[in-house]
Scaffold this active site. Structure first.
Site, PDB file in Angstrom:
ATOM      1  CB  CYS A   2      -0.928   0.099   1.190  1.00 24.87           C
ATOM      2  SG  CYS A   2      -2.137  -1.213   1.284  1.00 24.87           S
ATOM      3  NE  ARG A  29       4.577   1.995  -0.071  1.00 25.78           N
ATOM      4  CZ  ARG A  29       5.561   1.798   0.790  1.00 25.78           C
ATOM      5  NH1 ARG A  29       6.802   1.996   0.405  1.00 25.78           N
ATOM      6  NH2 ARG A  29       5.319   1.422   2.026  1.00 25.78           N
ATOM      7  CD1 TRP A  76       0.222  -6.372  -2.873  1.00 23.93           C
ATOM      8  CD2 TRP A  76      -0.063  -6.903  -0.723  1.00 23.93           C
ATOM      9  NE1 TRP A  76       0.597  -7.687  -2.708  1.00 23.93           N
ATOM     10  CE2 TRP A  76       0.435  -8.035  -1.404  1.00 23.93           C
ATOM     11  CE3 TRP A  76      -0.314  -7.012   0.643  1.00 23.93           C
ATOM     12  CZ2 TRP A  76       0.686  -9.248  -0.768  1.00 23.93           C
ATOM     13  CZ3 TRP A  76      -0.072  -8.218   1.281  1.00 23.93           C
ATOM     14  CH2 TRP A  76       0.424  -9.321   0.575  1.00 23.93           C
ATOM     15  CG  ASN A 102       1.593   1.340   4.231  1.00 22.42           C
ATOM     16  OD1 ASN A 102       2.734   1.762   4.316  1.00 22.42           O
ATOM     17  ND2 ASN A 102       1.342   0.075   4.070  1.00 22.42           N
ATOM     18  N   GLY A 103      -0.700  -0.368   6.283  1.00 23.32           N
ATOM     19  CA  GLY A 103      -0.354  -1.140   7.475  1.00 23.32           C
ATOM     20  C   GLY A 103      -1.514  -2.007   7.899  1.00 23.32           C
ATOM     21  CD  GLU A 480      17.720 -12.202  -7.038  1.00 21.21           C
ATOM     22  OE1 GLU A 480      17.194 -12.686  -6.025  1.00 21.21           O
ATOM     23  OE2 GLU A 480      17.258 -11.216  -7.620  1.00 21.21           O
ATOM     24  CE  LYS A 484      14.299 -10.814  -9.094  1.00 24.43           C
ATOM     25  NZ  LYS A 484      14.788 -10.066  -7.977  1.00 24.43           N
ATOM     26  CD  GLU A 487      10.067 -11.008  -7.971  1.00 25.03           C
ATOM     27  OE1 GLU A 487      11.251 -11.307  -8.257  1.00 25.03           O
ATOM     28  OE2 GLU A 487       9.783 -10.140  -7.155  1.00 25.03           O
ATOM     29  CG  HIS A 503      22.174 -35.184  -3.023  1.00 27.02           C
ATOM     30  ND1 HIS A 503      22.733 -36.387  -2.644  1.00 27.02           N
ATOM     31  CD2 HIS A 503      23.207 -34.340  -3.267  1.00 27.02           C
ATOM     32  CE1 HIS A 503      24.063 -36.260  -2.642  1.00 27.02           C
ATOM     33  NE2 HIS A 503      24.372 -35.035  -3.024  1.00 27.02           N
ATOM     34  CE  LYS A 601      11.732  -2.246  -5.359  1.00 25.85           C
ATOM     35  NZ  LYS A 601      12.172  -3.562  -5.841  1.00 25.85           N
TER      36      LYS A 601
HETATM   37  C1  F6R Z   1      12.165  -9.972  -5.312  1.00 27.03           C
HETATM   38  C2  F6R Z   1      12.097  -8.944  -4.280  1.00 27.03           C
HETATM   39  C3  F6R Z   1      11.741  -9.354  -2.900  1.00 27.03           C
HETATM   40  C4  F6R Z   1      12.474  -8.478  -1.871  1.00 27.03           C
HETATM   41  C5  F6R Z   1      12.016  -8.836  -0.456  1.00 27.03           C
HETATM   42  C6  F6R Z   1      12.787  -8.072   0.601  1.00 27.03           C
HETATM   43  O1  F6R Z   1      12.518  -9.452  -6.553  1.00 27.03           O
HETATM   44  O2  F6R Z   1      12.288  -7.793  -4.545  1.00 27.03           O
HETATM   45  O3  F6R Z   1      12.013 -10.696  -2.693  1.00 27.03           O
HETATM   46  O4  F6R Z   1      13.841  -8.692  -1.998  1.00 27.03           O
HETATM   47  O5  F6R Z   1      10.646  -8.560  -0.328  1.00 27.03           O
HETATM   48  O6  F6R Z   1      12.684  -6.696   0.409  1.00 27.03           O
HETATM   49  P1  F6R Z   1      13.675  -5.692   1.117  1.00 27.03           P
HETATM   50  O7  F6R Z   1      15.011  -5.867   0.520  1.00 27.03           O
HETATM   51  O8  F6R Z   1      13.087  -4.353   0.842  1.00 27.03           O
HETATM   52  O9  F6R Z   1      13.673  -6.035   2.572  1.00 27.03           O
END
Ligand code: F6R
Length: 606
Positions: A2, A29, A76, A102-103, A480, A484, A487, A503, A601
């Site tokens: 949010c 967000r 969100w 937000n929260g 990672e 990606k 995602e 394994h 995000k």
């Molecule tokens: C994936 C991504 C998330 C963040 C995670 C932690 O592309 O961006 O997995 O890495 O939500 O976010 P931060 O780094 O802001 O604590």
């Protein structure tokens, strides 16, 4: 999770476009619904819609609520489905009080019950709606709007940043406790938002509000107090971000822009932090800072967790015991902390709820805490004993790209500082590592310029699954890359330590799988054996390795070349290639790359 925004402009101005533009800059967000409340002489008009901000913009075209003061929200969903009714702003029974939030209000069920008993009518399923009704109740009892707002805020439990407009006040009222809120001081107007990019095109002068702050803004004035009404001083500072940083430039997506910004971001990450005589110089951490450290705990989520795994490998190379914890797990099963434990919280946003809770737990247990973050003034930066900034600039695409690279580069420098302090000596490999870090911006640029990921991408569309394997720092890169890929393409992808495939996961490998193998120049001969294992099951292999790695190129079906460098830097370069692969595949599939479904995000709920 949010985004909230607010603007107070001089009378006769119209803030509607500013609010909508501010919301667009916060859409990363959350994008389940959005809405605005605008106050003019006749009262407050609320317009809100399920879906992305374009849906709101269409609705606003028909209504055009003009006014000089307003609040906005992009959602969100946590409580209640993403519908028009559950979209913010929420209002009281009279429609005079409009609130964005937000929260999470954890005690909303009890508050809602109390308010319903008093005759209040609720129209949404959200926790937020209790706030305007509480304000209404206290105003009806004769309190001023400001006192009613304070009283209402004092009743809330949980994490929140809220902003409110009412029909008979020129000011916006806001408060924070646990969720971010930034004040922007423009030439003739003031702003409030969850994050700076929301209003960056209007001002770079900001004050980061802190938990317990209550703020009141008009066009030319702001007043920050604590809940009891005592003034508090929050410095207005200039942030080193440009309006273009929060815009897409000529790129189709923020993600592609941010992938391409990595050379500049890495340059900033290391600038001034490696001296001419090869020492690590980290502003607030002079030599000796970490001499008492016995063990390092790295806490993080998602991509930052992978950066933490990367750092663990570097620390292990230097003989420093380090453990990595998923912050969400640490909140329920914290590891034992001793007097010599240094807890490093890795978090791009500095606002991830699991990470913040894990920091608090570690601090309560007596650990020294250090945040490695991108956001000055973020909660992690303030809650930890110390903060080290990665200087990546704003990252808008939900999928983290440049911040991962910058985190790793800064963590590598931190690892060198810790290792030197703890061991009292400099590892013979340090010179090569620091020199490779200095070369990184140029090497990443070369990788971007020469990558053949776009040409290869069509063959990765429509596969059953994609596997990513690597060892050493290649392992967090594999994790990672898989994150990606899943995602932003919504296709199945998994990352494994190269030696782990046999394994169990090898049972899944068929000719309909693709296996991406990361080679960093360290123990490549072992990873080559793993490549043979999957190729003999018919799976095509894409190797990512130094251009001179002819043996690797011959063993693989496809090859993505990276410049020759130190293994630690090679992992990052391989990751850049794999970012491009995921991006290109997602683009071919027509996915919502910057705003993948169900994600946001900044994850500010546990
Ligand atoms: C994936 C991504 C998330 C963040 C995670 C932690 O592309 O961006 O997995 O890495 O939500 O976010 P931060 O780094 O802001 O604590």
């Amino acid at each position: 999770m949010c985004g909230i925004t607010a603007c107070a402009a001089p009378a006769e101005n119209d803030v509607l476009d500013t609010l909508v533009a501010g919301l667009r800059n916060l859409e990363y967000r959350g994008y389940d619904s959005s809405g605005v409340a605008v106050r003019n002489g006749e009262g407050v008009t609320v317009v809100k819609r399920e879906g992305e901000i374009d849906a709101l913009a269409d609705a606003l075209g028909a209504v055009s609520p003009n006014g000089a003061v307003g609040v906005g929200h992009t959602r969100w969903s946590t409580h209640g489905a993403p519908t028009d009714e559950n979209a913010h702003p929420h209002t009281d029974c009279s429609g005079e009080v409009s609130v964005v939030h937000n929260g999470i209000v954890e005690n909303y069920t009890a508050l809602r019950g109390e308010l319903i008993e008093l005759g209040h009518t609720f129209t949404s399923e959200t926790d937020t709606e209790v706030v305007p009704h509480l304000v209404e109740m206290y105003r009806e009892r004769g309190l001023s709007t400001e006192d009613a707002f304070r009283k209402a805020i004092g009743r809330l439990e949980g994490r929140f940043a809220v902003a409110m407009v009412v029909d008979d006040e020129d000011d916006v009222f806001a408060a924070r406790d646990g969720s971010p809120l930034v004040l922007g001081v423009g030439e003739d107007r003031r702003f409030l938002a969850s994050d700076v990019p929301s209003f960056l095109e209007h001002t770079d002068r900001v004050a980061f509000l802190e938990d317990g702050d209550v703020v009141r803004i008009s066009a030319d004035h702001h007043e920050i107090t604590d809940l009891a009404g005592n003034p508090v001083d929050r410095t207005v500072q200039t942030v080193d971000w440009q309006p273009e940083d929060a815009q897409r430039g000529g790129f189709d997506h923020y993600m592609l822009k941010e992938i391409n910004e990595q050379p500049a971001a890495l340059d900033r990450a290391i600038k001034g932090r490696i001296t001419d005589d090869g020492d690590v110089h980290l502003e607030d951490f002079p030599p000796g800072t970490f001499e008492d450290v016995g063990v390092v705990h790295l806490l993080a989520c998602g991509t930052s967790y992978h950066a933490a795994l990367y750092a663990q490998q570097i620390l292990a190379d230097r003989g420093i015991p380090a453990q990595v914890f998923s912050a969400g797990e640490y909140t329920t099963t914290p590891a034992p902390v001793t007097d010599d434990t240094l807890v490093v919280a890795v978090t791009q946003s500095g606002e991830t709820a699991d990470t913040l809770t894990s920091i608090r737990i570690a601090a309560e247990r007596g650990a020294r805490t250090l945040a490695v973050t991108n956001v000055i003034g973020s909660t992690a930066a303030r809650d930890c004993d110390d903060a080290l900034f990665i200087r990546a600039g704003p990252e808008i695409g939900v999928a983290a790209t440049k911040t991962f690279s910058s985190q790793v580069a800064v963590l590598a420098l931190l690892a060198e500082r810790i290792a030197e302090d703890v061991t009292g000596s400099v590892d013979p490999d340090r010179e090569a590592l620091l020199s490779a870090l200095q070369d990184l911006p140029e090497h990443v640029q070369e990788t971007l310029n020469t990558s053949t990921a776009e040409a290869l991408a069509p063959q990765f569309v429509g596969r059953d699954e994609q596997f990513f394997i690597g060892r050493g720092v290649g392992y967090p890169v594999a994790l990672e890359a898989a994150l990606k890929f899943k995602e932003i393409t919504y296709e199945h992808a998994e990352g494994f330590a190269a030696g782990e495939l046999k394994h169990g996961p090898l049972a899944l490998v068929t000719s309909d799988s693709t296996v991406f193998a990361v080679f960093t120049g360290r123990h490549d001969e072992k990873t080559l054996k793993n490549v043979e294992e999957v190729r003999s099951r018919g799976a095509p292999v894409v190797a990512i390795a130094a251009e001179s790695a002819h043996e690797v190129a011959e063993a693989a079906d496809e090859f993505l070349a990276i410049p020759e460098t130190h293994p630690v830097a090679a992992g990052l370069l391989a990751n850049v290639q794999l970012q491009l692969v995921s991006y290109r595949v997602a683009d071919l599939l027509g996915r919502s790359i910057d705003k993948p479904r169900n994600l946001a995000k900044s994850v500010t709920v546990e």
